[in-house]
Design a protein around this motif. Sequence first.
Motif, short mmCIF file in Angstrom:
data_model
loop_
_atom_site.label_atom_id
_atom_site.label_comp_id
_atom_site.label_asym_id
_atom_site.label_seq_id
_atom_site.Cartn_x
_atom_site.Cartn_y
_atom_site.Cartn_z
N ASP A 735 -24.64 24.34 105.68
CA ASP A 735 -24.00 25.89 105.42
C ASP A 735 -24.52 26.51 106.81
N VAL A 736 -23.81 27.33 107.27
CA VAL A 736 -24.15 28.14 108.57
C VAL A 736 -23.91 29.56 108.42
N PRO A 737 -24.77 30.31 108.26
CA PRO A 737 -24.62 31.71 107.86
C PRO A 737 -24.33 32.43 109.16
N ALA A 738 -23.44 33.36 109.07
CA ALA A 738 -22.99 34.21 110.33
C ALA A 738 -24.17 34.92 111.07
N ASP A 739 -25.31 35.18 110.05
CA ASP A 739 -26.50 35.73 110.64
C ASP A 739 -27.26 35.15 111.52
N LEU A 740 -26.97 33.69 111.61
CA LEU A 740 -27.57 32.84 112.79
C LEU A 740 -26.89 33.00 114.42
N ALA A 741 -25.97 33.90 114.46
CA ALA A 741 -25.25 34.12 115.39
C ALA A 741 -25.48 35.38 115.97
N SER A 742 -26.49 36.09 115.37
CA SER A 742 -27.02 37.32 115.72
C SER A 742 -27.95 37.45 117.01
N PHE A 743 -27.81 38.51 117.46
CA PHE A 743 -28.47 38.69 118.76
C PHE A 743 -28.88 40.19 119.12
N THR A 744 -29.73 40.64 120.02
CA THR A 744 -30.24 41.91 120.22
C THR A 744 -29.00 42.49 121.08
N GLY A 745 -28.50 43.64 120.74
CA GLY A 745 -27.29 44.12 121.60
C GLY A 745 -27.96 45.11 122.63
N ARG A 746 -27.13 45.72 123.40
CA ARG A 746 -27.64 46.87 124.44
C ARG A 746 -28.25 47.92 123.86
N ASP A 784 -30.91 43.13 110.27
CA ASP A 784 -32.54 43.32 110.58
C ASP A 784 -33.25 42.17 110.16
N HIS A 785 -34.56 42.36 109.96
CA HIS A 785 -35.29 41.21 109.47
C HIS A 785 -35.23 40.74 108.00
N ARG A 786 -34.28 41.08 107.40
CA ARG A 786 -33.88 40.75 106.26
C ARG A 786 -32.62 39.48 106.32
N ARG A 787 -32.21 39.37 107.33
CA ARG A 787 -31.19 38.58 107.69
C ARG A 787 -31.56 37.33 107.19
N ARG A 788 -30.41 36.16 107.05
CA ARG A 788 -30.68 34.81 106.88
C ARG A 788 -31.11 34.10 107.94
N LEU A 789 -32.23 33.44 107.85
CA LEU A 789 -32.63 32.62 109.13
C LEU A 789 -32.55 31.39 109.17
N HIS A 790 -31.75 30.57 108.17
CA HIS A 790 -31.73 29.06 108.34
C HIS A 790 -30.35 28.83 107.79
N ALA A 791 -29.95 27.60 108.61
CA ALA A 791 -28.83 26.79 108.09
C ALA A 791 -29.39 25.95 106.82
N GLY A 792 -28.44 25.71 105.75
CA GLY A 792 -28.77 24.90 104.73
C GLY A 792 -28.45 23.34 104.94
N PHE A 793 -29.12 22.62 104.92
CA PHE A 793 -28.76 21.19 105.11
C PHE A 793 -28.94 20.33 103.80
N ARG A 794 -27.98 19.93 103.23
CA ARG A 794 -28.01 18.65 102.12
C ARG A 794 -27.61 17.22 102.69
#
Length: 806
Positions: A735-746, A784-794
């Motif tokens: 499971d790959v949450p969209a949050d993992l695509a986040s980055f710091t914008g301009r 922000d810092h509450r975003r999801r940080l991990h992909a879920g592997f099963r």
Amino acid sequence: MTTASPDTPPTPGTGPLAGPWRDPSLDPETRVDALLRAMTLPEKIAQLFGVWVGASDDGAEVAPHQHDMEEAVDLDALLPDGLGQLTRPFGTVPVDPALGALSLMRTQARIAAANRFGIPAVAHEECLAGFAAWGATAYPVPLSWGATFDPELIREMAGAIGRDMRAVGVHQGLAPVLDVVRDARWGRVEETIGEDPYLVGTLATAYVQGLESAGIVATLKHFAGYSASRAGRNLAPVGMGRRELADVILPPFEMAVRESGVRSVMHAYTDTDGVPAAADDELLTGLLRDAWGFTGTVVADYFGIAFLKTLHGVAGSFGEAAGVALAAGVDVELPTVKAYGGPLLDAVEDGRVPESLVDRAARRVLLQKVRLGLLDPDWSPVPPALENAGTTTDPELLRGTIDLDPASNRELARRVAERAVVLLHNDGTLPLDPAVPRRIALIGPTAEAPTAVLGCYSFPVHVGGQHPDVPLGIELPTLHEALRAEFPTADIVVAPGTGIDDGATDGIPEAVALARGADLVIAALGDRAGLFGRGTSGEGCDAESLSLPGAQQQLLDALLDTGTPVISTLLAGRPYVLGRATEEAAALVQSFFPGESGTGALASVLSGRTAPSGRLPVSVPRHPGAQPSTYLAARLGHASEVSSIDPAPAYGFGHGLAYTSFAWSGLTVEAAEAPTDGTFRLSFTVENTGPRAGTEVVQLYLHDPVASVVQPVQRLVGYARLDLAAGERKLVRVDVPADLASFTGRDGTRRVEPGSLELRLAASSTAPRLTAHVTLTGPVRPVDHRRRLHAGFRVTPSAPSLPPAP
């Protein structure tokens, strides 16, 4: 309860002043608030510094340690006001663990008896590669933790380290290092976990969880940017931009603060864009506390507050340096009293520094002491390891009664070392059957060097080198000894050929002659750990290039010229260019300072008794001058037709071979589109198609082809270790949450943008196996810092589709 008065000393013999602060039924905040109201300004300031001491090998009280960067400390003058910390009582001079515990116990009793409130000190130690004490287990260095890709194992190791520390009276450990490698020439690469922030964050978080589970206050360091110093020079200025800081340097710290329960952070030495970390209130207060919610203590890297005056020039006096650091959020001065002593007291009394800043820091320190039980009425200075000693304080009866290197520790160190060995290249020569008689020429400077497996913060190197007449305290089998045990039928002949870094070539002809008369050559190459130029790896041992130190490349080339098959082994603290060997060697085996069980682990991989499963936590360069480089490069950071420098690695991040083969198949994407707050779900199968059991490390990389700011070509966002028997298949769901695509914008805020992505399932950063093309839809989404940080592997078993290869 008796109300304490700041100017009323206790009656001798009556014990500490009573008050709410000694009532465990009250919440810690209430206890500390009452205590602060009762304390004088000097008493509060006394909680904000440590004193560097060394335990006594005869069990007497500790003695202040003298250092060329500090002045003599008079404990008798300091202790009536109290003391915040004891710096490295076990890690300063070699001391028998039981006598060190006795010495610390007596000192804590003295500290508590000397101040009005009966408050003992927090004792801290280094624990970068195990408890840095004489006779304690020397585990692999953090770069080897990275090579395991195994958080559960690192958590287990940290728990064992923490239990040993707690048993002898230590409260705080100065580890782990969360610096992300940006330039492998930096001497402290061995102390890092690798060049990828996600790998660093997950393994450091696991380490903290293990240490904290044992009751030890873990310390994240170095916050933040230390590893990005210019030209890889220790303590050089840092010139990175805010997005590199936000997207590469800070995420491991953020993960650990959110997930590990860490209770302390150490500021970095360096300045970033002209602002020293120790003076950066936006970093230490605005981000760490206000945004991330950290509630523990911030401690100074050694002498770091004084450096605001002496090195950075942002303070004109030590009192001014103290005020700047306190305002930024540094609570404790380490290793010893300097700026936070008399200079701070004078600055507060004459109005230059608000007393409220002292109160803020003292409150944090005292809250930690309350939560450690140091103000409870039943607190005792007797550490757990001495509780069964009764009234025995005879040093000779206690000597040797505490074992900090038991068989269980050594077994754990062996498992970490084995999983960290990386097989870089193999033409089929490995594994070597121990039953086959052969003549082996073991050539190189690490062949018979016991300490070749140790990093610069291991006790035998860090401290023991200053005491050459004292035994090492642990067994350190040489590579020669380990190979003799692993290959009992082999005739092993040995020659150094050259030194680690002396440049000597007069031994090469003898080495070549031995190689020509052998069936096989094992080249024993690598580093010598040390401090401030006394080694080729370690703090202050920065490299001009990533060529092998000294004449080792010349030796290796001469061995290759003999025509005898060469297996090159490295016991090192950083990756090195291997020149022709990447094409011509029979095999290349990399181990990053693997600790006291390291040579046995390396030998077991050569024989095949242990299946190689390590993966590179840092790229191995192809050319010595193509630095700095990292796999986390944008397109312009890769090879191009407009530059004559090719930074492409010889072996990329995540690379590592096995003695078997794997097939990846059946990629399924549940939905190729997801909103910017959604999740992609992938599944695929991995099968061991070879004749041996082995481990595949599934690595998930994200490639964002079009973004509003430049992105690395790919970055790791998840991984999983798969142990597979011959012919075994496993179904992997991710499971790959969209949050993992986040980055710091301009604008400096983190965001998830709509658009196309590639999710690359790979065996390394240079070996993609399956690629999912997916699309994020909808509006730009701030996170922000509450975003999801991990992909879920099963991972679940799957029926084999093919018989194992013969």
